[in-house]
Design a protein around this motif. Sequence first.
Motif, PDB file in Angstrom:
ATOM      1  N   MET A   1      32.531 -68.992  76.591  1.00  0.00           N
ATOM      2  CA  MET A   1      31.450 -69.266  77.538  1.00  0.00           C
ATOM      3  C   MET A   1      30.978 -67.978  78.221  1.00  0.00           C
ATOM      4  SD  MET A   1      30.722 -72.374  77.207  1.00  0.00           S
ATOM      5  CE  MET A   1      29.681 -72.736  78.592  1.00  0.00           C
TER       6      MET A   1
ATOM      7  N   THR B   1      31.145 -64.869  76.940  1.00  0.00           N
ATOM      8  CA  THR B   1      30.566 -63.901  76.018  1.00  0.00           C
ATOM      9  C   THR B   1      29.404 -64.433  75.180  1.00  0.00           C
ATOM     10  OG1 THR B   1      32.179 -64.472  74.313  1.00  0.00           O
ATOM     11  CG2 THR B   1      32.732 -62.645  75.808  1.00  0.00           C
ATOM     12  N   ARG B   2      29.078 -65.698  75.263  1.00  0.00           N
ATOM     13  CA  ARG B   2      28.038 -66.256  74.373  1.00  0.00           C
ATOM     14  C   ARG B   2      26.635 -65.779  74.731  1.00  0.00           C
ATOM     15  NH1 ARG B   2      25.905 -71.897  75.990  1.00  0.00           N
ATOM     16  NH2 ARG B   2      26.355 -71.884  78.205  1.00  0.00           N
ATOM     17  N   ASN B   3      26.376 -65.360  75.957  1.00  0.00           N
ATOM     18  CA  ASN B   3      25.052 -64.914  76.364  1.00  0.00           C
ATOM     19  C   ASN B   3      24.896 -63.406  76.307  1.00  0.00           C
ATOM     20  OD1 ASN B   3      24.118 -67.498  76.854  1.00  0.00           O
ATOM     21  ND2 ASN B   3      24.961 -67.523  78.919  1.00  0.00           N
ATOM     22  N   GLN B   4      25.890 -62.720  75.848  1.00  0.00           N
ATOM     23  CA  GLN B   4      25.793 -61.260  75.840  1.00  0.00           C
ATOM     24  C   GLN B   4      25.355 -60.739  74.507  1.00  0.00           C
ATOM     25  OE1 GLN B   4      29.577 -59.876  77.212  1.00  0.00           O
ATOM     26  NE2 GLN B   4      29.159 -60.466  79.314  1.00  0.00           N
TER      27      GLN B   4
END
Length: 75
Positions: free
Chosen positions: A70, A72-75
Amino acid sequence: MQNPSQETLNNWNKNPKYWKLGLFYYNKEDQRLLVDKPNPNYGTTFNFAHKKSYLFLLLIFSFFGFIVYMVTRNQ
């Protein structure tokens, strides 16, 4: 064995044959899931002879894996 005596629990805890590599407690006679380590300053560990210990480890790793996912998914 139901409700072993305190003396039996102490003997199990201090007997090196139940400690694999000095870190992992494995005793089929002991029905406790969490076991105090021989040195009380080090806390507790799982009894790896208990089937539920692997389920708890899987849940813990899944939880932290989900948190990492959760974050690291937007990076």
